[in-house]
Design a protein around this motif. Structure first.
Motif, PDB file in Angstrom:
ATOM      1  N   CYS A  55     -23.393   7.150  15.922  1.00 34.42           N
ATOM      2  CA  CYS A  55     -22.452   7.957  15.154  1.00 34.42           C
ATOM      3  C   CYS A  55     -23.249   9.011  14.393  1.00 34.42           C
ATOM      4  CB  CYS A  55     -21.633   7.094  14.199  1.00 34.42           C
ATOM      5  SG  CYS A  55     -22.600   6.271  12.916  1.00 34.42           S
ATOM      6  N   MET A  56     -22.541   9.944  13.806  1.00 35.67           N
ATOM      7  CA  MET A  56     -23.190  11.036  13.086  1.00 35.67           C
ATOM      8  C   MET A  56     -22.502  11.218  11.741  1.00 35.67           C
ATOM      9  SD  MET A  56     -23.385  15.049  14.220  1.00 35.67           S
ATOM     10  CE  MET A  56     -21.592  15.181  14.374  1.00 35.67           C
ATOM     11  N   LYS A  57     -23.289  11.293  10.697  1.00 32.29           N
ATOM     12  CA  LYS A  57     -22.746  11.555   9.363  1.00 32.29           C
ATOM     13  C   LYS A  57     -23.088  12.989   8.981  1.00 32.29           C
ATOM     14  CE  LYS A  57     -22.490   9.625   4.671  1.00 32.29           C
ATOM     15  NZ  LYS A  57     -22.917   8.498   3.792  1.00 32.29           N
ATOM     16  N   VAL A  58     -22.054  13.764   8.664  1.00 24.67           N
ATOM     17  CA  VAL A  58     -22.228  15.158   8.266  1.00 24.67           C
ATOM     18  C   VAL A  58     -21.943  15.256   6.770  1.00 24.67           C
ATOM     19  CG1 VAL A  58     -21.533  17.546   8.651  1.00 24.67           C
ATOM     20  CG2 VAL A  58     -21.489  15.912  10.550  1.00 24.67           C
ATOM     21  N   TYR A  59     -22.867  15.858   6.041  1.00 24.86           N
ATOM     22  CA  TYR A  59     -22.814  15.881   4.581  1.00 24.86           C
ATOM     23  C   TYR A  59     -22.334  17.234   4.060  1.00 24.86           C
ATOM     24  CZ  TYR A  59     -25.734  11.736   5.098  1.00 24.86           C
ATOM     25  OH  TYR A  59     -26.212  10.503   5.454  1.00 24.86           O
ATOM     26  N   LYS A  89     -30.394  19.486   8.829  1.00 24.08           N
ATOM     27  CA  LYS A  89     -30.336  19.784   7.400  1.00 24.08           C
ATOM     28  C   LYS A  89     -29.163  19.092   6.708  1.00 24.08           C
ATOM     29  CE  LYS A  89     -32.690  24.264   7.362  1.00 24.08           C
ATOM     30  NZ  LYS A  89     -32.556  25.715   7.023  1.00 24.08           N
ATOM     31  N   ASN A  90     -28.054  18.964   7.429  1.00 24.22           N
ATOM     32  CA  ASN A  90     -26.861  18.388   6.799  1.00 24.22           C
ATOM     33  C   ASN A  90     -26.233  17.270   7.624  1.00 24.22           C
ATOM     34  OD1 ASN A  90     -25.922  20.099   8.852  1.00 24.22           O
ATOM     35  ND2 ASN A  90     -23.975  20.448   7.784  1.00 24.22           N
ATOM     36  N   PHE A  91     -27.016  16.656   8.514  1.00 27.59           N
ATOM     37  CA  PHE A  91     -26.460  15.554   9.301  1.00 27.59           C
ATOM     38  C   PHE A  91     -27.547  14.558   9.702  1.00 27.59           C
ATOM     39  CE2 PHE A  91     -27.961  18.364  12.638  1.00 27.59           C
ATOM     40  CZ  PHE A  91     -28.426  17.501  13.623  1.00 27.59           C
ATOM     41  N   ILE A  92     -27.110  13.329   9.951  1.00 28.52           N
ATOM     42  CA  ILE A  92     -27.982  12.274  10.462  1.00 28.52           C
ATOM     43  C   ILE A  92     -27.252  11.573  11.601  1.00 28.52           C
ATOM     44  CG2 ILE A  92     -29.225  10.137   9.958  1.00 28.52           C
ATOM     45  CD1 ILE A  92     -29.214  10.921   7.006  1.00 28.52           C
ATOM     46  N   VAL A  93     -27.925  11.442  12.734  1.00 26.47           N
ATOM     47  CA  VAL A  93     -27.401  10.635  13.835  1.00 26.47           C
ATOM     48  C   VAL A  93     -28.025   9.258  13.709  1.00 26.47           C
ATOM     49  CG1 VAL A  93     -27.252  10.334  16.328  1.00 26.47           C
ATOM     50  CG2 VAL A  93     -27.115  12.634  15.338  1.00 26.47           C
TER      51      VAL A  93
END
Length: 270
Positions: A55-59, A89-93
């Motif tokens: 999944c990916m979290k977008v901040y 810069k603004n996300f983590i998979v």
């Protein structure tokens, strides 16, 4: 699964189609034209499903992204923290976390000694990997099929100047009944730890009472909170004890002031 199996350049293209805006004390606002399905959102970001394993979290804030990435990186050698596969810069998979969160689980299941043991182990892991906040809300703790735990949303465990010296968030999130059960288990398994937590729980209550007394004083100098906190000291010549106690009082007062501000804002909106 290895990092090279993920095409970060393609992920970045999808992220550009997602706009996340943070709002104080509310969940983020999300505007997405991405093909990825949004499966959740919170105060810092929104989570999108990439496939069954990732999944990916977008901040909404790049600093929140950097903070959580750092916190997750500290625990990559453990089974407690989801694996990281890619970062921008603004996300983590990251690894997709399955199981059932403790908030839902405890609605229909008892808090057993085995689960309490796992929660203590979770706190120990937080301590060992270098988190400043040794605490976590039950909704961010997921019970796996094999009985182990995984945690999400660990960004707020690091880069903190002040933290509570006991797992206040975890205890309060359990509710009074399960808090009592958990503390009973802790008393049986780790009596010295139980005694220390009880001490700080009592100091927490005293700090709240002190705040109510301070509110009654007109033109009270809030900057003097450190001096007022000295009245709570019972153990002398222990620097760490003083720091814990001072931080606890500061945190309690800050939280109570925030609660009052939010109540006033809600009244104005009505």
């Amino acid at each position: 699964m290895q990092n090279q199996m993920i095409d970060c350049s393609e992920i970045k293209k999808e992220v550009k189609k997602i706009k996340v805006k943070t709002i104080e004390d509310e969940d983020v606002i999300v505007n997405s034209e991405s093909s990825f399905e949004m499966i959740g959102r919170g105060r810092q970001g929104a989570v999108f499903k990439i496939n069954d394993e990732m999944c990916m979290k977008v901040y909404g804030d790049e600093e929140d992204c950097a903070r959580e990435h750092y916190a997750m990186s500290l625990g990559q050698h453990t089974s407690l923290i989801p694996k990281i596969y890619c970062k921008g810069k603004n996300f983590i998979v990251m690894e997709m976390v399955y199981g059932i969160d403790l908030r839902e689980y405890l609605q229909t299941n008892p808090l057993t000694e085995e689960l309490s043991y796992q929660l203590i182990q979770m706190l120990l892991t937080f301590k060992e990997i270098g988190y400043e906040r040794i605490d976590h809300h039950k909704r961010q703790v997921y019970l796996q099929e094999d009985g182990s735990l995984k945690v999400i949303d660990v960004g707020r465990t690091v880069w903190r100047n002040r933290t509570y010296p006991y797992p206040r968030k975890l205890l309060r999130s359990l509710g009074k009944d399960y808090e009592a059960v958990f503390l009973q288990h802790v008393q049986e398994m780790a009596p010295e730890l139980y005694e220390e937590w009880q001490y700080y729980i009592h100091m927490d209550e005293v700090a709240a009472q002190m705040y109510e007394e301070m509110k009654r004083k007109k033109d009270f100098d809030w900057s003097s909170i450190g001096q007022e906190a000295n009245k709570l000291l019972t153990i002398k010549n222990k620097k760490r004890h003083y720091e814990h106690l001072h931080n606890l009082v500061y945190k309690v007062v800050k939280e109570l002031k925030k609660q009052e501000r939010l109540k006033r804002e809600k009244k104005k909106k009505k």
